[in-house]
Design a protein around this motif. Structure first.
Motif, short mmCIF file in Angstrom:
data_model
loop_
_atom_site.label_atom_id
_atom_site.label_comp_id
_atom_site.label_asym_id
_atom_site.label_seq_id
_atom_site.Cartn_x
_atom_site.Cartn_y
_atom_site.Cartn_z
N THR A 64 0.83 -1.21 0.00
CA THR A 64 0.00 0.00 0.00
C THR A 64 0.86 1.26 0.00
OG1 THR A 64 -1.82 -1.13 1.11
CG2 THR A 64 -1.78 1.27 1.27
N ALA A 65 1.95 1.23 0.77
CA ALA A 65 2.85 2.39 0.82
C ALA A 65 3.49 2.64 -0.55
CB ALA A 65 3.92 2.16 1.88
N GLN A 66 3.82 1.56 -1.27
CA GLN A 66 4.40 1.72 -2.61
C GLN A 66 3.39 2.37 -3.55
OE1 GLN A 66 7.46 1.19 -3.19
NE2 GLN A 66 8.25 -0.67 -2.22
N VAL A 67 2.14 1.93 -3.48
CA VAL A 67 1.11 2.49 -4.35
C VAL A 67 0.90 3.98 -4.04
CG1 VAL A 67 -1.32 2.39 -5.01
CG2 VAL A 67 -0.03 0.27 -4.66
N ARG A 68 0.80 4.32 -2.77
CA ARG A 68 0.57 5.72 -2.39
C ARG A 68 1.75 6.60 -2.81
NH1 ARG A 68 -4.01 6.24 0.16
NH2 ARG A 68 -4.88 4.52 1.41
N SER A 69 2.94 6.04 -2.78
CA SER A 69 4.11 6.79 -3.23
C SER A 69 4.03 7.07 -4.73
CB SER A 69 5.38 6.01 -2.91
OG SER A 69 6.52 6.67 -3.39
N LEU A 70 3.64 6.05 -5.52
CA LEU A 70 3.50 6.25 -6.97
C LEU A 70 2.40 7.25 -7.30
CD1 LEU A 70 3.87 2.53 -8.12
CD2 LEU A 70 5.55 4.34 -8.42
N LEU A 71 1.40 7.33 -6.42
CA LEU A 71 0.30 8.28 -6.61
C LEU A 71 0.66 9.69 -6.13
CD1 LEU A 71 -2.71 6.06 -5.50
CD2 LEU A 71 -2.41 7.09 -7.77
N GLY A 72 1.84 9.86 -5.55
CA GLY A 72 2.26 11.17 -5.07
C GLY A 72 1.63 11.56 -3.75
N GLU A 73 1.04 10.60 -3.04
CA GLU A 73 0.39 10.91 -1.77
C GLU A 73 1.39 10.94 -0.61
OE1 GLU A 73 -2.78 8.18 -1.20
OE2 GLU A 73 -3.83 8.74 -3.05
N THR A 74 2.57 10.39 -0.82
CA THR A 74 3.64 10.42 0.18
C THR A 74 4.92 10.85 -0.50
OG1 THR A 74 4.15 8.07 -0.18
CG2 THR A 74 2.56 8.61 1.56
N ASP A 75 5.93 11.16 0.28
CA ASP A 75 7.21 11.60 -0.28
C ASP A 75 7.88 10.47 -1.05
OD1 ASP A 75 6.86 14.08 0.87
OD2 ASP A 75 8.02 13.58 2.68
N ALA A 76 8.67 10.88 -2.03
CA ALA A 76 9.43 9.91 -2.81
C ALA A 76 10.45 9.22 -1.90
CB ALA A 76 10.14 10.59 -3.97
N PRO A 77 10.71 7.93 -2.12
CA PRO A 77 11.64 7.19 -1.25
C PRO A 77 13.11 7.56 -1.47
CG PRO A 77 10.85 5.78 -3.01
CD PRO A 77 10.06 7.04 -3.11
N ILE A 103 8.95 11.07 -10.54
CA ILE A 103 7.50 11.11 -10.75
C ILE A 103 7.00 12.43 -10.19
CG2 ILE A 103 5.27 10.05 -10.23
CD1 ILE A 103 6.66 7.38 -10.02
N GLU A 104 6.36 13.22 -11.03
CA GLU A 104 5.90 14.54 -10.59
C GLU A 104 4.51 14.83 -11.13
OE1 GLU A 104 8.80 17.23 -12.11
OE2 GLU A 104 8.13 17.06 -14.19
N ARG A 105 3.85 15.76 -10.51
CA ARG A 105 2.53 16.21 -10.94
C ARG A 105 2.66 17.47 -11.78
NH1 ARG A 105 -1.72 14.66 -7.49
NH2 ARG A 105 -3.06 15.84 -8.91
N ASP A 106 1.85 17.57 -12.83
CA ASP A 106 1.75 18.77 -13.65
C ASP A 106 0.27 19.02 -13.87
OD1 ASP A 106 2.12 20.93 -15.28
OD2 ASP A 106 2.79 19.77 -17.02
N GLY A 107 -0.33 19.83 -12.99
CA GLY A 107 -1.78 19.97 -13.01
C GLY A 107 -2.41 18.66 -12.59
N ASP A 108 -3.28 18.13 -13.44
CA ASP A 108 -3.92 16.85 -13.14
C ASP A 108 -3.11 15.68 -13.68
OD1 ASP A 108 -6.17 15.49 -11.95
OD2 ASP A 108 -6.78 14.95 -14.00
N ASP A 109 -2.08 15.97 -14.46
CA ASP A 109 -1.29 14.91 -15.10
C ASP A 109 -0.18 14.41 -14.18
OD1 ASP A 109 -2.85 15.42 -17.31
OD2 ASP A 109 -1.33 16.61 -18.35
N PHE A 110 0.28 13.18 -14.49
CA PHE A 110 1.45 12.62 -13.84
C PHE A 110 2.54 12.42 -14.90
CE2 PHE A 110 -1.88 11.61 -10.92
CZ PHE A 110 -1.29 11.56 -9.66
N ILE A 111 3.76 12.77 -14.56
CA ILE A 111 4.87 12.67 -15.50
C ILE A 111 5.97 11.80 -14.91
CG2 ILE A 111 6.69 13.93 -16.73
CD1 ILE A 111 4.77 16.36 -16.73
N TRP A 112 6.41 10.82 -15.70
CA TRP A 112 7.57 10.01 -15.36
C TRP A 112 8.71 10.45 -16.27
CZ3 TRP A 112 6.38 4.12 -14.32
CH2 TRP A 112 5.40 4.02 -13.33
#
Length: 342
Positions: A64-77, A103-112
């Motif tokens: 779950t922590a890995q998923v939340r990290s990929l979603l940007g809900e927690t800090d990058a490891p 992995i970063e947010r740009d508005g509603d988008d996610f960028i890798w």
């Protein structure tokens, strides 16, 4: 940066385990791969033996922590917003090397972006960057839907059926096979009768392997038991009492992915040659197993090299494939087995 969108999805994948000809053991790992523009992202990384952080054997809290990290809900490891995209299948040590990306947010988008091979806290993009991969821009709704579904169902039903039922007459071979499977991370049970086994227990199996001495009537009875239980399993007809060969057959049976999501898609073995087809550049190893007249096992690695995408014909050592012999083709994520036709 291009404004063009890439599609994002997830699909079951595996790192194929096995007992190799030299005695080495590879651990079996089930994981979810990232599907970018309809194709596994791992396939863009030539001959990389790695798994994503979304592995089925990771404890639920860590998953779950890995998923939340990929979603940007927690800090990058990792520093500078970097995340592990693929890591070592045997351990979690960054020192073994990992593919990382920002992995970063740009508005509603996610960028890798800024994919790199990383072995320490700092990364040198000029020296170790994957310059031909990314950046990828994903629509937020699609990205969140794919990853968010994992939070609603953290238990991977496919991974929970990584057990095999072994049925045969040669108890010593079955015991060695069960031990080998357990060593690489696949549960195995031995039985001679499943008619009285409760349906809930049968649902725990992903495959059933039959020894050569099991009659067709006995096999049919086993299949009927699984049908009554409503369980769809893969059936393996053991080619020979050779443990590494049987392990490879079972690994192939447990791979339920569509063909288009595999690197190794075809193996033909006939007249001293092997025909192999791969969908992207990768390392392929061919191992020949044979039984001599005294039913002793002989194993020989007959090819080990990187093949480009397409079909290939490989000549094999005539001594390695004479008589009753078999060929195992292996990449990091796929295994195929064929009996040599003469």
């Amino acid at each position: 940066m291009s404004a063009a969108y890439a599609t994002f999805g997830l699909a079951p994948a595996m790192r194929a385990g096995g007992v190799l000809a030299n005695g080495d053991v590879q651990v079996h790992r089930d994981f979810l791969d990232f599907i970018v523009d309809g194709r596994p992202l791992l396939f863009q990384l030539s001959d990389l033996d790695a798994v994503s952080p979304l592995a089925s054997d990771v404890p639920p809290a860590i998953f779950t922590a890995q998923v939340r990290s990929l979603l940007g809900e927690t800090d990058a490891p990792l520093p500078n917003g970097r995340h592990v995209i693929y890591g070592c299948p045997e351990c979690e040590d960054l020192g073994c090397g990992a593919v990382t990306a920002v992995i970063e947010r740009d508005g509603d988008d996610f960028i890798w972006r800024d994919f790199a091979w990383q072995t320490a806290e700092a990364v040198d993009l000029q020296l170790n960057g994957y310059h031909g991969i990314g950046p990828f821009r994903f629509q937020g709704a699609q990205y969140r839907t794919a990853l968010g579904s994992l939070l609603r169902d953290a238990d991977d039903s496919e991974g929970s059926r990584r057990r095999v039922l072994l049925i045969g007459a040669r108890v010593a071979v079955l015991a060695k096979l069960a031990a080998a499977l357990r060593t690489i991370g696949i549960g195995a049970d031995i039985t001679h009768e499943v008619g009285e086994v409760h349906a809930d227990e049968l649902r725990g199996y992903g495959a059933v392997a039959f020894g050569r001495a099991v009659t067709e009537e006995e096999r049919a009875a086993v299949r009927r038991s699984f049908v009554r239980a409503g369980v769809d399993v893969a059936y393996v007809d053991g080619l020979a009492p050779i443990v590494p060969l049987l392990v490879a057959q079972i690994e192939h049976a447990l791979d339920r992915r569509p063909v288009e999501q595999r690197r190794l898609t075809r193996l033909v073995a006939a007249d001293g040659e092997a025909g192999v087809e791969v969908t992207s550049p990768c390392r392929v190893r061919l191992t020949a197993y044979r039984l001599d007249r005294l039913y002793r096992t002989h194993a020989q690695e007959v090819f080990d090299g990187v093949l480009e995408a397409g079909r290939h014909r490989i000549a094999l050592d005539a001594k390695a494939v004479r008589g009753e012999s078999f060929v195992v083709a292996r990449t990091s994520g796929s295994v195929l087995v064929e009996a040599m036709a003469h």
